[in-house]
Write a protein that holds these residues in place. Structure first.
Motif, PDB file in Angstrom:
ATOM      1  N   PRO A 110       0.844  -1.208   0.000  1.00  0.00           N
ATOM      2  CA  PRO A 110       0.000   0.000   0.000  1.00  0.00           C
ATOM      3  C   PRO A 110       0.881   1.262   0.000  1.00  0.00           C
ATOM      4  O   PRO A 110       1.878   1.326   0.717  1.00  0.00           O
ATOM      5  CB  PRO A 110      -0.780  -0.111   1.310  1.00  0.00           C
ATOM      6  CG  PRO A 110      -0.746  -1.567   1.665  1.00  0.00           C
ATOM      7  CD  PRO A 110       0.563  -2.091   1.134  1.00  0.00           C
ATOM      8  N   LEU A 111       0.516   2.225  -0.842  1.00  0.00           N
ATOM      9  CA  LEU A 111       1.293   3.465  -0.903  1.00  0.00           C
ATOM     10  C   LEU A 111       0.987   4.336   0.301  1.00  0.00           C
ATOM     11  O   LEU A 111      -0.156   4.467   0.728  1.00  0.00           O
ATOM     12  CB  LEU A 111       0.968   4.244  -2.176  1.00  0.00           C
ATOM     13  CG  LEU A 111       1.533   3.701  -3.473  1.00  0.00           C
ATOM     14  CD1 LEU A 111       1.117   4.585  -4.640  1.00  0.00           C
ATOM     15  CD2 LEU A 111       3.051   3.621  -3.417  1.00  0.00           C
ATOM     16  N   ARG A 112       2.038   4.954   0.827  1.00  0.00           N
ATOM     17  CA  ARG A 112       1.909   5.916   1.912  1.00  0.00           C
ATOM     18  C   ARG A 112       2.548   7.214   1.466  1.00  0.00           C
ATOM     19  O   ARG A 112       3.414   7.219   0.591  1.00  0.00           O
ATOM     20  CB  ARG A 112       2.616   5.405   3.169  1.00  0.00           C
ATOM     21  CG  ARG A 112       1.934   4.173   3.759  1.00  0.00           C
ATOM     22  CD  ARG A 112       2.682   3.688   4.945  1.00  0.00           C
ATOM     23  NE  ARG A 112       3.958   3.158   4.445  1.00  0.00           N
ATOM     24  CZ  ARG A 112       4.812   2.474   5.168  1.00  0.00           C
ATOM     25  NH1 ARG A 112       4.583   2.253   6.415  1.00  0.00           N
ATOM     26  NH2 ARG A 112       5.922   2.022   4.634  1.00  0.00           N
ATOM     27  N   GLY A 113       2.128   8.294   2.070  1.00  0.00           N
ATOM     28  CA  GLY A 113       2.728   9.576   1.752  1.00  0.00           C
ATOM     29  C   GLY A 113       4.195   9.603   2.158  1.00  0.00           C
ATOM     30  O   GLY A 113       4.666   8.758   2.922  1.00  0.00           O
ATOM     31  N   ARG A 154      -1.136  12.128  -4.127  1.00  0.00           N
ATOM     32  CA  ARG A 154      -0.274  12.772  -5.125  1.00  0.00           C
ATOM     33  C   ARG A 154       0.776  11.792  -5.655  1.00  0.00           C
ATOM     34  O   ARG A 154       1.074  11.771  -6.854  1.00  0.00           O
ATOM     35  CB  ARG A 154       0.408  13.991  -4.515  1.00  0.00           C
ATOM     36  CG  ARG A 154       1.222  14.747  -5.522  1.00  0.00           C
ATOM     37  CD  ARG A 154       1.458  16.160  -5.124  1.00  0.00           C
ATOM     38  NE  ARG A 154       2.188  16.845  -6.163  1.00  0.00           N
ATOM     39  CZ  ARG A 154       3.112  17.757  -5.933  1.00  0.00           C
ATOM     40  NH1 ARG A 154       3.383  18.133  -4.707  1.00  0.00           N
ATOM     41  NH2 ARG A 154       3.736  18.338  -6.936  1.00  0.00           N
ATOM     42  N   LEU A 155       1.304  10.971  -4.778  1.00  0.00           N
ATOM     43  CA  LEU A 155       2.264   9.966  -5.186  1.00  0.00           C
ATOM     44  C   LEU A 155       1.620   8.966  -6.154  1.00  0.00           C
ATOM     45  O   LEU A 155       2.170   8.648  -7.204  1.00  0.00           O
ATOM     46  CB  LEU A 155       2.800   9.243  -3.946  1.00  0.00           C
ATOM     47  CG  LEU A 155       3.828   8.151  -4.152  1.00  0.00           C
ATOM     48  CD1 LEU A 155       5.070   8.686  -4.859  1.00  0.00           C
ATOM     49  CD2 LEU A 155       4.193   7.535  -2.809  1.00  0.00           C
ATOM     50  N   ARG A 156       0.425   8.510  -5.821  1.00  0.00           N
ATOM     51  CA  ARG A 156      -0.308   7.569  -6.676  1.00  0.00           C
ATOM     52  C   ARG A 156      -0.580   8.191  -8.043  1.00  0.00           C
ATOM     53  O   ARG A 156      -0.401   7.551  -9.081  1.00  0.00           O
ATOM     54  CB  ARG A 156      -1.617   7.170  -5.990  1.00  0.00           C
ATOM     55  CG  ARG A 156      -2.420   6.133  -6.717  1.00  0.00           C
ATOM     56  CD  ARG A 156      -3.632   5.669  -5.935  1.00  0.00           C
ATOM     57  NE  ARG A 156      -4.353   6.727  -5.252  1.00  0.00           N
ATOM     58  CZ  ARG A 156      -4.370   6.902  -3.925  1.00  0.00           C
ATOM     59  NH1 ARG A 156      -3.701   6.092  -3.134  1.00  0.00           N
ATOM     60  NH2 ARG A 156      -5.062   7.889  -3.391  1.00  0.00           N
ATOM     61  N   ASP A 157      -0.994   9.463  -8.065  1.00  0.00           N
ATOM     62  CA  ASP A 157      -1.271  10.140  -9.334  1.00  0.00           C
ATOM     63  C   ASP A 157      -0.017  10.249 -10.207  1.00  0.00           C
ATOM     64  O   ASP A 157      -0.069  10.020 -11.418  1.00  0.00           O
ATOM     65  CB  ASP A 157      -1.844  11.535  -9.089  1.00  0.00           C
ATOM     66  CG  ASP A 157      -3.266  11.506  -8.559  1.00  0.00           C
ATOM     67  OD1 ASP A 157      -3.906  10.426  -8.589  1.00  0.00           O
ATOM     68  OD2 ASP A 157      -3.733  12.563  -8.086  1.00  0.00           O
TER      69      ASP A 157
END
Length: 93
Positions: free
Chosen positions: A18-21, A58-61
């Motif tokens: 899972p992506l985290r900031g 923002r990272l996911r985008d």
């Protein structure tokens, strides 16, 4: 490169998790994020964070905008390799 582009933070994220900031980049105007899937390096994206934390959204985008095709190729290749390995294991006596 211009003076405004440096220094640059460098971080690594694994899209198999899972992506985290990314919050520890407030000393940097830009962050280069290397993206991997498990042990496979996929590529990198530069995010102009203007000395602010980078949210997970923002990272996911950024990753989706620049690395969707390489991620899909990597995941597909891993799945195909797994099926081949399972087929070979099934044929063993």
């Amino acid at each position: 490169m211009t003076r405004a582009e440096w220094p640059i933070a460098v971080r690594m994220v694994d899209v198999a998790q899972p992506l985290r900031g990314i919050s520890d980049v407030t000393a940097y105007p830009r962050t280069r994020v290397f993206v991997c899937h498990a042990q496979d390096l996929i590529g990198s994206v530069d995010i102009w964070n203007a000395r602010r934390p980078i949210t997970a959204a923002r990272l996911r985008d950024a990753i989706a905008e620049w690395l969707t095709e390489p991620i899909a190729r990597t995941v597909l290749a891993r799945g195909m390799q797994r099926e081949t390995d399972e087929d070979q294991a099934a044929r063993l006596p």
